[in-house]
Structures are given as C-alpha cells and as structure tokens.
Design an enzyme around this catalytic site. Structure first.
Site, PDB file in Angstrom:
ATOM      1  N   ARG A  13       0.819  -1.205   0.000  1.00 36.31           N
ATOM      2  CA  ARG A  13       0.000   0.000   0.000  1.00 36.31           C
ATOM      3  C   ARG A  13       0.859   1.263   0.000  1.00 36.31           C
ATOM      4  O   ARG A  13       2.066   1.233   0.243  1.00 36.31           O
ATOM      5  CB  ARG A  13      -0.900   0.052   1.231  1.00 36.31           C
ATOM      6  CG  ARG A  13      -0.164   0.242   2.551  1.00 36.31           C
ATOM      7  CD  ARG A  13      -1.124   0.659   3.649  1.00 36.31           C
ATOM      8  NE  ARG A  13      -0.462   0.816   4.916  1.00 36.31           N
ATOM      9  CZ  ARG A  13      -0.967   1.519   5.925  1.00 36.31           C
ATOM     10  NH1 ARG A  13      -2.140   2.111   5.790  1.00 36.31           N
ATOM     11  NH2 ARG A  13      -0.321   1.623   7.067  1.00 36.31           N
ATOM     12  N   THR A  32      11.986   3.202   8.813  1.00 35.77           N
ATOM     13  CA  THR A  32      11.675   2.568   7.536  1.00 35.77           C
ATOM     14  C   THR A  32      12.100   3.445   6.366  1.00 35.77           C
ATOM     15  O   THR A  32      11.914   4.665   6.394  1.00 35.77           O
ATOM     16  CB  THR A  32      10.166   2.285   7.447  1.00 35.77           C
ATOM     17  OG1 THR A  32       9.818   1.341   8.451  1.00 35.77           O
ATOM     18  CG2 THR A  32       9.779   1.734   6.083  1.00 35.77           C
ATOM     19  N   LYS A  79      15.289  -0.001   7.995  1.00 35.91           N
ATOM     20  CA  LYS A  79      14.433  -1.094   7.536  1.00 35.91           C
ATOM     21  C   LYS A  79      14.008  -0.767   6.113  1.00 35.91           C
ATOM     22  O   LYS A  79      13.205   0.140   5.885  1.00 35.91           O
ATOM     23  CB  LYS A  79      13.224  -1.223   8.463  1.00 35.91           C
ATOM     24  CG  LYS A  79      12.243  -2.315   8.078  1.00 35.91           C
ATOM     25  CD  LYS A  79      11.172  -2.420   9.149  1.00 35.91           C
ATOM     26  CE  LYS A  79      10.086  -3.406   8.798  1.00 35.91           C
ATOM     27  NZ  LYS A  79       9.101  -3.564   9.892  1.00 35.91           N
ATOM     28  N   LYS A  91      12.158  -1.259   2.712  1.00 42.17           N
ATOM     29  CA  LYS A  91      10.980  -1.898   2.141  1.00 42.17           C
ATOM     30  C   LYS A  91      11.313  -2.406   0.736  1.00 42.17           C
ATOM     31  O   LYS A  91      11.695  -1.633  -0.153  1.00 42.17           O
ATOM     32  CB  LYS A  91       9.810  -0.915   2.069  1.00 42.17           C
ATOM     33  CG  LYS A  91       9.256  -0.518   3.426  1.00 42.17           C
ATOM     34  CD  LYS A  91       8.544  -1.664   4.116  1.00 42.17           C
ATOM     35  CE  LYS A  91       7.826  -1.207   5.375  1.00 42.17           C
ATOM     36  NZ  LYS A  91       7.126  -2.317   6.069  1.00 42.17           N
ATOM     37  N   ASP A 143      12.253  -5.677   4.704  1.00 40.41           N
ATOM     38  CA  ASP A 143      10.860  -6.068   4.917  1.00 40.41           C
ATOM     39  C   ASP A 143      10.185  -6.168   3.558  1.00 40.41           C
ATOM     40  O   ASP A 143       9.975  -5.159   2.886  1.00 40.41           O
ATOM     41  CB  ASP A 143      10.139  -5.048   5.794  1.00 40.41           C
ATOM     42  CG  ASP A 143       8.739  -5.494   6.185  1.00 40.41           C
ATOM     43  OD1 ASP A 143       8.315  -6.591   5.765  1.00 40.41           O
ATOM     44  OD2 ASP A 143       8.051  -4.742   6.907  1.00 40.41           O
ATOM     45  N   GLU A 171      12.277  -9.741   6.837  1.00 38.80           N
ATOM     46  CA  GLU A 171      10.957  -9.823   7.461  1.00 38.80           C
ATOM     47  C   GLU A 171       9.874 -10.150   6.441  1.00 38.80           C
ATOM     48  O   GLU A 171       9.829  -9.552   5.360  1.00 38.80           O
ATOM     49  CB  GLU A 171      10.654  -8.490   8.153  1.00 38.80           C
ATOM     50  CG  GLU A 171       9.393  -8.479   8.983  1.00 38.80           C
ATOM     51  CD  GLU A 171       9.231  -7.179   9.749  1.00 38.80           C
ATOM     52  OE1 GLU A 171       8.105  -6.911  10.217  1.00 38.80           O
ATOM     53  OE2 GLU A 171      10.214  -6.423   9.889  1.00 38.80           O
ATOM     54  N   ASP A 220       5.970 -11.494  10.393  1.00 45.28           N
ATOM     55  CA  ASP A 220       5.176 -10.335  10.812  1.00 45.28           C
ATOM     56  C   ASP A 220       3.710 -10.626  10.544  1.00 45.28           C
ATOM     57  O   ASP A 220       2.966 -11.063  11.411  1.00 45.28           O
ATOM     58  CB  ASP A 220       5.653  -9.075  10.096  1.00 45.28           C
ATOM     59  CG  ASP A 220       4.824  -7.839  10.447  1.00 45.28           C
ATOM     60  OD1 ASP A 220       3.871  -7.943  11.247  1.00 45.28           O
ATOM     61  OD2 ASP A 220       5.107  -6.757   9.914  1.00 45.28           O
ATOM     62  N   LYS A 276       2.598  -7.075  16.936  1.00 42.48           N
ATOM     63  CA  LYS A 276       1.963  -5.764  16.783  1.00 42.48           C
ATOM     64  C   LYS A 276       0.596  -5.768  17.453  1.00 42.48           C
ATOM     65  O   LYS A 276      -0.187  -6.705  17.279  1.00 42.48           O
ATOM     66  CB  LYS A 276       1.821  -5.406  15.305  1.00 42.48           C
ATOM     67  CG  LYS A 276       3.158  -5.252  14.595  1.00 42.48           C
ATOM     68  CD  LYS A 276       2.988  -4.883  13.135  1.00 42.48           C
ATOM     69  CE  LYS A 276       4.342  -4.685  12.463  1.00 42.48           C
ATOM     70  NZ  LYS A 276       4.207  -4.365  11.011  1.00 42.48           N
ATOM     71  N   SER A 294       4.642  -1.713  14.799  1.00 45.02           N
ATOM     72  CA  SER A 294       3.389  -0.964  14.718  1.00 45.02           C
ATOM     73  C   SER A 294       2.910  -0.936  13.282  1.00 45.02           C
ATOM     74  O   SER A 294       3.667  -1.201  12.347  1.00 45.02           O
ATOM     75  CB  SER A 294       3.584   0.474  15.222  1.00 45.02           C
ATOM     76  OG  SER A 294       4.573   1.141  14.453  1.00 45.02           O
TER      77      SER A 294
END
Length: 372
Positions: free
Chosen positions: A27, A146, A171, A173, A201, A229, A254, A278, A306
């Site tokens: 997203r 991130t 992190k 993406k 991730d 992840e 996750d 989370k 989160s």
C-alpha cells in the site's frame, strides 16, 4: 490495580497528514487514519487508546472499528470492572476479529489503570504483565526507521537523510519487484557505508522461491543484511519455513503472526527465527505480552512493531518494549512520519529514540486537531 467500573466508552475517527508518503509492497498512504478510543471510569479517570485503519493487513476500517467499539464492546464493558485483567475476557469475547477495536480498548484500560496509579504506562505494564520483579523501565526506546519502497536512487537518498537524522538501523521496504530488489539494497548500502544496520521487509511481496533467490544473492553480494521480514504471503507458513531452511539470514514473521494459533504453527514448522508482535494484529497489550512470552519460551527472537499509527498506539507499543524487553529492539517509527502529533501531550521522538513521557499513563490529555 483499579477496582473502579467502566461508565463510558467513546470512539472518534482521526486523520492526520504524514510529512512523507509511506510506501510498502502492499500500500501507499499519505495520512494516519485511526480511531481514538477513550474509556472513563466511575471516578472520572479516562484512559486513551487507538485503532489504526489497516485494510490490507487486518481488514480493520474506521467505520468497522467505530461500530464495534460503540456496539458490542460498549455493551460488554460498561458497568463492568475497569481492571484490564478482569475486562479482557469480556472484551475478547464480545466480537470475533476486530483486533483494532480490541487493541484500542485494551490500551485505554491499561492507560486508565496507570493513570489511577499515577505512573507511566511502561511502569504499570512492568508490574502487571511482566514476570517477577521488574527493574524500572527506561522511558527512552530506540527504534529503527523505515525506508519506504522506491527506486534505488530514491532509497539511497532517503537512507542518507535518515542516517543524518541519527538512525543507525534502517528497515528497507522491498518486495515490489524481486528482479530489482538486490539493486535497491546495494544502493542503500553504498549510500550509508558499513556502519549502519540494514534490515529488509518484503511485506509478503515475494513467493518462497523468489525469496530464496533474492536473499541468497544478497548474501553472496556481502551486503550485510541482518534480517529479512515477512518474505512470503501471510498464510504461507510452509513457504516461510522453506525460506528459513534455505538461507542464512534470520527470517522474521510479521503478517504471519496474528494470534497464539499462528505462533504455535510457526514454532511447529520451524518457520522463522523471530517474530514481530503488533498490537493492531493481536488485539492489544494483553495478548501481545502473552505472544512475547510464548515466543521467547520457544527460543524465537522478538520485536514489537506498529502499523501506520499515531503516537498514541506507538507509545503503547513502546511502553510494552520498555516494560518487557525484546531481542530485536523496536520497530516503532510510525508516528515519526506524522507531520505533527494530533494530541496534547503523549510520546514524542528525539532523533532515533521514542520518548515516553514521565507522566501518568501515556500522558495524552486531549486532541490537538482543529475543532477538537
């Protein structure tokens, strides 16, 4: 713990802009969209919690969460004990799913109890969710940050900016295009040098075989990735186990971990080295603490993360990290992306550190939005 009773449960939808778009394999968003919940007891003490909208992960929406809080949750809790341990069975049993609504209310009940005790939420959690005598929690919780999904040059530029901001764990993406993900990571490593930790991730963006290929290529390139992840779709526990068996880099679950049933499956299959717990997936502080305990008991590494939450939900998660500890630290930069806090008081950031206020509960005293 509080012996008061719940007299009011309220919900209000809140939307606040981000300073930078947040982009993953599933997203893109430019706002924090959440439901803020307050629970008030018969002494007039009010606790705060939130439920982020997470269509693509949990299916929770602002409308659905609001309806749940103002319907079955309110019916189950009003008139009952405000003690979160006593209230949890009623809260958990009043509706199937609706993890966001349960998260918000469970957090608000713990916040309320901490306010009644006159201590920060982290101190309350250490005393009531911890095991044995707990040391005084550190209210400063370091977090990674991130790098939103993007092309190599954009990721490299963002990485340099985040290191300049003081972050030492990035992190990245990935998962949007397996064929070019190695180039993205290579660009980030070149931009920041060897002194910065890189975690990846994929947000479910690869299949098991693509994940093995990409991770092996990263390993062969010596890019120093310390963690991968959620490389595969959430329900593909067998695929996750396949990836873990065929790469050397630690694999973290996750989206594959929602509840205790998922955790049992992951453990039985040997599907991961660590888990990211989370609140918005599992339903709040109470079940999150249980997941952390069981994961640790079975030798899994732990992290608390989160969704795209405001400082209210991030502060609750950070309080859990401060109270109970994790082996992989905290993944709690979500509220860092906000252009400003929608609250009066509450947690804040100092560079790469989430600062929990030395005030009762989470320290939130009201909404700071226009018209609030």
């Amino acid at each position: 713990m509080s012996s008061s009773r719940v007299v009011e449960v309220r919900a209000a939808a809140v939307s606040a802009p981000l300073h930078t778009p947040f982009v993953t394999a599933v997203r893109r968003t430019t706002t924090v969209d959440t439901v803020v919940v307050t629970v008030t007891d018969d002494d007039g003490v009010t606790g705060w919690g939130e439920a982020p909208q997470a269509w693509r992960i949990t299916g929770d929406s602002l409308a659905g969460t609001t309806a749940c809080v103002e319907g079955p949750v309110r019916d189950a809790l009003v008139g009952g004990p405000a003690d979160p341990r006593e209230a949890w069975p009623r809260l958990d049993g009043c509706a199937t799913g609706n993890a966001g609504a349960k998260m918000a209310v469970d957090t608000a009940l713990h916040d309320l109890a901490a306010r009644r005790a006159g201590v920060p939420l982290a101190v309350h959690l250490a005393a009531h969710l911890g095991v044995g005598a707990a040391p005084a929690p550190d209210l400063r919780v370091p977090t990674d940050v991130t790098l939103a999904a993007g092309e190599p040059a954009a990721l490299a530029a963002a990485a340099r900016d985040r290191v300049a901001d003081g972050f030492t764990v990035l992190k990245v993406k990935v998962g949007t295009h397996a064929a070019t993900d190695v180039d993205r990571v290579r660009a980030v490593r070149a931009a920041v040098g060897d002194g910065v930790e890189l975690r990846l991730d994929a947000n479910q963006g690869w299949d098991a075989h693509s994940a093995v290929r990409v991770v092996r290529e990263l390993e062969d390139a010596g890019l120093g990735v310390t963690l991968v992840e959620q490389p595969v779709p959430a329900r593909d526990h067998l695929g996750l186990a396949h990836v873990r068996a065929h790469v050397d880099t630690p694999v973290m679950a996750d989206e594959s971990l929602v509840d205790l049933e998922d955790l049992v499956s992951l453990v039985r299959l040997g599907a991961c080295d660590a888990v990211n717990v989370k609140l918005a997936k599992c339903g709040g502080l109470t079940p999150a603490a249980a997941l952390l305990e069981v994961a640790a008991r079975h030798g899994l590494g732990t992290m608390v993360g989160s969704m795209m939450e405001s400082s209210l939900g991030v502060g609750a998660a950070g309080s859990l990290v401060a109270a109970l500890g994790t082996t992989w630290g905290a993944d709690l930069d979500a509220a860092w992306w906000a252009a400003s806090s929608p609250y009066v008081g509450g947690p804040s950031y100092q560079g790469p550190v989430l600062v929990l206020p030395d005030a009762p509960g989470l320290g939130v005293t009201g909404l700071a939005l226009p018209g609030s």
